[in-house]
Design a protein around this motif. Structure first.
Motif, PDB file in Angstrom:
ATOM      1  N   TYR A 329      16.227   6.574  10.687  1.00 24.77           N
ATOM      2  CA  TYR A 329      15.167   6.842   9.499  1.00 24.77           C
ATOM      3  C   TYR A 329      14.457   5.488   9.244  1.00 24.77           C
ATOM      4  O   TYR A 329      13.442   5.181   8.895  1.00 24.77           O
ATOM      5  N   ILE A 330      15.371   4.468   9.151  1.00 26.07           N
ATOM      6  CA  ILE A 330      14.989   3.023   9.033  1.00 26.07           C
ATOM      7  C   ILE A 330      14.211   2.518   9.965  1.00 26.07           C
ATOM      8  O   ILE A 330      13.020   2.123   9.741  1.00 26.07           O
ATOM      9  N   GLU A 331      14.377   2.823  11.276  1.00 25.32           N
ATOM     10  CA  GLU A 331      13.476   2.521  12.315  1.00 25.32           C
ATOM     11  C   GLU A 331      12.105   3.332  12.490  1.00 25.32           C
ATOM     12  O   GLU A 331      11.076   2.597  12.410  1.00 25.32           O
ATOM     13  N   THR A 332      12.059   4.340  11.927  1.00 26.75           N
ATOM     14  CA  THR A 332      10.982   5.198  11.708  1.00 26.75           C
ATOM     15  C   THR A 332      10.067   4.890  10.644  1.00 26.75           C
ATOM     16  O   THR A 332       8.911   4.770  11.017  1.00 26.75           O
ATOM     17  N   PHE A 333      10.649   4.685   9.554  1.00 24.97           N
ATOM     18  CA  PHE A 333       9.652   4.167   8.313  1.00 24.97           C
ATOM     19  C   PHE A 333       9.321   2.545   8.407  1.00 24.97           C
ATOM     20  O   PHE A 333       8.321   2.311   8.056  1.00 24.97           O
ATOM     21  N   ASN A 334       9.996   1.721   9.094  1.00 29.73           N
ATOM     22  CA  ASN A 334       9.614   0.455   9.491  1.00 29.73           C
ATOM     23  C   ASN A 334       8.358   0.724  10.271  1.00 29.73           C
ATOM     24  O   ASN A 334       7.340  -0.065  10.046  1.00 29.73           O
ATOM     25  N   ARG A 335       8.390   1.522  11.138  1.00 26.35           N
ATOM     26  CA  ARG A 335       7.028   1.871  11.907  1.00 26.35           C
ATOM     27  C   ARG A 335       5.960   2.253  11.336  1.00 26.35           C
ATOM     28  O   ARG A 335       4.755   1.942  11.244  1.00 26.35           O
ATOM     29  N   THR A 336       6.273   3.365  10.700  1.00 26.49           N
ATOM     30  CA  THR A 336       5.024   4.235   9.887  1.00 26.49           C
ATOM     31  C   THR A 336       4.679   3.499   8.821  1.00 26.49           C
ATOM     32  O   THR A 336       3.609   3.476   8.243  1.00 26.49           O
ATOM     33  N   MET A 337       5.359   2.633   7.833  1.00 29.54           N
ATOM     34  CA  MET A 337       4.956   1.983   6.873  1.00 29.54           C
ATOM     35  C   MET A 337       4.592   0.570   7.205  1.00 29.54           C
ATOM     36  O   MET A 337       4.009  -0.247   6.222  1.00 29.54           O
ATOM     37  N   ARG A 338       4.853   0.068   8.444  1.00 32.12           N
ATOM     38  CA  ARG A 338       4.283  -1.258   8.920  1.00 32.12           C
ATOM     39  C   ARG A 338       5.134  -2.452   7.915  1.00 32.12           C
ATOM     40  O   ARG A 338       4.248  -3.118   7.516  1.00 32.12           O
ATOM     41  N   ARG A 339       6.186  -2.098   7.670  1.00 36.44           N
ATOM     42  CA  ARG A 339       7.298  -3.040   6.937  1.00 36.44           C
ATOM     43  C   ARG A 339       7.057  -4.581   7.218  1.00 36.44           C
ATOM     44  O   ARG A 339       7.563  -4.669   8.406  1.00 36.44           O
ATOM     45  N   LYS A 340       6.830  -5.462   6.462  1.00 31.87           N
ATOM     46  CA  LYS A 340       6.917  -6.793   6.365  1.00 31.87           C
ATOM     47  C   LYS A 340       7.743  -7.381   5.339  1.00 31.87           C
ATOM     48  O   LYS A 340       7.021  -7.347   4.523  1.00 31.87           O
ATOM     49  N   PRO A 341       8.702  -8.062   5.367  1.00 32.61           N
ATOM     50  CA  PRO A 341       9.715  -8.051   6.418  1.00 32.61           C
ATOM     51  C   PRO A 341      10.182  -6.396   6.826  1.00 32.61           C
ATOM     52  O   PRO A 341      10.431  -5.788   5.866  1.00 32.61           O
ATOM     53  N   PRO A 342      10.550  -6.120   8.020  1.00 35.75           N
ATOM     54  CA  PRO A 342      11.168  -4.793   8.309  1.00 35.75           C
ATOM     55  C   PRO A 342      12.736  -4.777   7.664  1.00 35.75           C
ATOM     56  O   PRO A 342      13.406  -5.721   7.628  1.00 35.75           O
ATOM     57  N   VAL A 343      13.115  -3.610   7.217  1.00 36.36           N
ATOM     58  CA  VAL A 343      14.467  -3.305   6.795  1.00 36.36           C
ATOM     59  C   VAL A 343      15.561  -3.308   7.973  1.00 36.36           C
ATOM     60  O   VAL A 343      14.956  -2.651   9.010  1.00 36.36           O
ATOM     61  N   ARG A 344      16.489  -4.112   7.983  1.00 37.92           N
ATOM     62  CA  ARG A 344      17.272  -4.397   9.311  1.00 37.92           C
ATOM     63  C   ARG A 344      18.292  -3.179   9.182  1.00 37.92           C
ATOM     64  O   ARG A 344      18.890  -2.938   9.952  1.00 37.92           O
ATOM     65  N   MET A 374      12.871   2.421   0.966  1.00 37.29           N
ATOM     66  CA  MET A 374      12.115   1.416   1.703  1.00 37.29           C
ATOM     67  C   MET A 374      10.904   1.155   1.137  1.00 37.29           C
ATOM     68  O   MET A 374      10.264   0.284   1.361  1.00 37.29           O
ATOM     69  N   ILE A 375      10.722   2.333   0.554  1.00 34.39           N
ATOM     70  CA  ILE A 375       9.116   2.110  -0.540  1.00 34.39           C
ATOM     71  C   ILE A 375       9.505   0.943  -1.469  1.00 34.39           C
ATOM     72  O   ILE A 375       8.508   0.268  -1.762  1.00 34.39           O
ATOM     73  N   LEU A 376      10.515   1.153  -2.013  1.00 38.75           N
ATOM     74  CA  LEU A 376      10.783   0.291  -3.427  1.00 38.75           C
ATOM     75  C   LEU A 376      11.509  -1.337  -2.951  1.00 38.75           C
ATOM     76  O   LEU A 376      11.347  -2.144  -3.810  1.00 38.75           O
ATOM     77  N   GLU A 377      12.214  -1.364  -2.044  1.00 35.62           N
ATOM     78  CA  GLU A 377      12.922  -2.374  -1.409  1.00 35.62           C
ATOM     79  C   GLU A 377      11.981  -3.349  -1.224  1.00 35.62           C
ATOM     80  O   GLU A 377      11.156  -2.913  -0.441  1.00 35.62           O
ATOM     81  N   ASP A 378      12.165  -4.819  -1.487  1.00 33.66           N
ATOM     82  CA  ASP A 378      11.606  -6.043  -1.280  1.00 33.66           C
ATOM     83  C   ASP A 378      12.176  -6.704   0.295  1.00 33.66           C
ATOM     84  O   ASP A 378      11.294  -7.316   0.812  1.00 33.66           O
ATOM     85  N   GLY A 379      13.394  -6.571  -0.019  1.00 37.28           N
ATOM     86  CA  GLY A 379      14.154  -7.478   1.066  1.00 37.28           C
ATOM     87  C   GLY A 379      14.258  -6.660   2.537  1.00 37.28           C
ATOM     88  O   GLY A 379      13.546  -5.719   2.563  1.00 37.28           O
ATOM     89  N   GLU A 380      15.433  -7.322   3.095  1.00 42.01           N
ATOM     90  CA  GLU A 380      15.820  -6.636   4.541  1.00 42.01           C
ATOM     91  C   GLU A 380      16.629  -5.668   4.676  1.00 42.01           C
ATOM     92  O   GLU A 380      17.284  -5.282   5.520  1.00 42.01           O
TER      93      GLU A 380
END
Length: 463
Positions: A329-344, A374-380
């Motif tokens: 789910y981390i990988e999925t939401f990194n992609r769909t949310m276009r997270r920068k920086p991505p959650v590791r 992942m919506i609320l976190e700012d870090g990795e």
């Protein structure tokens, strides 16, 4: 790129005339005067459509049609003939020809027939691609889980999918993935090309469910302005998925049982019955066998549905599948949310909190927790900061310096240890490796404690 059309006719003037019409319409025209030339050009140029005469100097156009369809099953072949010989036309259509046009050829009829044929071919290819993508999306390979209990569940579901079982019952707590497993069973079955029709029996009032399931004729009731096919009828040739079937009232259960037993359905307000060919997958988060004992579910319907029964394990019994799913789910939401920086990854404290939590909402709850964080976190890293209160409360309890309170009268440490060992084995269905993991032990350490418990019981009995 312009679409290519192969003209196969031994009349040179006709080939030229048809070529002019095609080029004026926006196609590239290829010409062949015989079966041999046609097949050679077909292999070399891979045309989008073929205009094929039946009578050719070195063989029948029907033979050429057969060979073209063998090489490319979705090829659009339009028969052109000056002699409308009914048996030949019928043979051509049965052999896979899209249509036929009589000579002398009307240019407008040719354009319309060709356009319709090419559009039909494109539509079929898009449907095939969509089905292939859907099959990949919902295949068993997309179900995440390496635990023993999950591998056994998937192996059983694969076997059932490829069988002729007409009814399958999926049971498990809410959020365990019954709908995902139902789709995987459908897409891995011989019915994969047919429809997959799903209805949540808990989402609609009983009066609407009846109309949705069985359909109705115009005028069957006040609001029936026109005929409507029911979901059961729409699923014919494929799979009908009845989610939360335990919510159906007893009257509808009786009607559904009759449909399953007879293989026919009758729309509301109709006297005619419609033959069905479908597989039914039912799902429930309740114990339907227990419901039969208290009168909430018909026993005969239960046995009709439970030809094959598959129990989906809750997340708390799936060991490290929890962390595999979290990573997915981390990988999925990194992609769909276009997270920068991505959650590791999960932070170490979060990982431990996840392990301790019982996950009453199962995989669905885990997905929601990851998405929220992942919506609320700012870090990795996903930290404890944005976990729901129940996960953080569980962590606070776990860090208490006295997780087990000693009562004033005292207690036996051996009894506490034995009780915890028994609870771990019960939770893991007797699997010693998983039980040892729950207790923070190796398998050998657990085996030692079981021997000690057994010896204590024997010694107590002798005394």
């Amino acid at each position: 790129m312009r679409e290519k059309v192969l003209i196969v006719d031994d009349d040179r003037a006709l080939r030229w005339s048809l070529g002019e019409i095609l080029r004026a319409t926006g196609y590239d025209a290829l010409e062949a005067a015989s079966v041999r030339e046609a097949l050679a050009l077909f292999d070399a140029e891979q045309p989008h459509a073929v205009l094929l005469d039946i009578e050719l100097p070195d063989g029948s156009g029907l033979d050429a049609l057969s060979e073209i369809k063998r090489r490319q099953p979705d090829a659009i072949v339009i028969i052109i003939t000056g002699n409308v010989d009914v048996p030949n036309v019928v043979a051509a259509l049965r052999g896979g020809a899209y249509d036929f046009i009589s000579k002398p050829i009307n240019s407008e009829e040719l354009r319309v027939t060709l356009r319709n044929g090419l559009e039909a071919r494109q539509l079929r290819r898009e449907v095939t691609r969509a089905r292939r993508e859907s099959a990949q999306q919902f295949s068993f390979d997309q179900i995440i889980g390496q635990s023993v209990v999950m591998r056994e569940t998937i192996a059983l579901a694969r076997k059932v999918a490829r069988s002729e079982a007409s009814s399958i019952l999926l049971q498990g707590e809410s959020g365990t993935g019954k709908d995902l497993l139902a789709k995987a069973i459908h897409h891995d079955s011989a019915r994969a090309e047919g429809p997959f029709v799903a209805i949540n029996c808990a989402a609609l009032p009983s009066n609407l469910i009846e109309a949705e399931l069985f359909g109705y004729e115009k005028g069957a009731f006040t609001d029936a302005k026109q005929r409507k096919e029911g979901l059961i009828e729409q699923a014919s040739g494929g799979t009908l998925f009845l989610d939360e079937i335990g919510e159906l009232d007893l009257t509808l259960q009786t009607k559904l049982l009759r449909v399953l037993e007879e293989g026919r359905v009758r729309r509301l307000g109709s006297l005619n019955e419609i033959e069905l060919d479908l597989r039914v997958i039912a799902a429930s988060n309740r114990d339907l066998k227990a419901d039969t004992e208290n009168g909430r579910f018909r026993l005969d319907l239960y046995y009709r549905l439970a030809v094959i029964c598959i129990d989906l394990p809750p997340l708390r019994e799936r060991g490290d599948d929890l962390l595999l799913l979290a990573a997915h789910y981390i990988e999925t939401f990194n992609r769909t949310m276009r997270r920068k920086p991505p959650v590791r990854a999960l932070a170490p404290a979060t990982r431990e909190a996840f392990r301790r939590y019982s996950w009453p909402g199962n995989v669905r709850e885990l997905r929601n927790v990851i998405e929220r964080a992942m919506i609320l976190e700012d870090g990795e890293m996903i930290t404890m900061n944005y976990l729901p209160r129940e996960l953080r409360a569980d962590d606070l309890r776990a860090t208490d310096d006295a997780p087990v309170r000693l009562p004033p009268e005292g207690l036996s440490l051996a009894e506490v240890e034995a009780s915890l060992v028994r609870q771990a084995l019960e939770r893991c269905g007797g699997n010693r490796t998983r039980a040892a993991r729950l207790l923070g032990l190796t398998r050998d350490q657990l085996r030692y404690r079981l021997k000690k418990m057994s010896a204590a019981r024997v010694g107590g009995a002798r005394a």
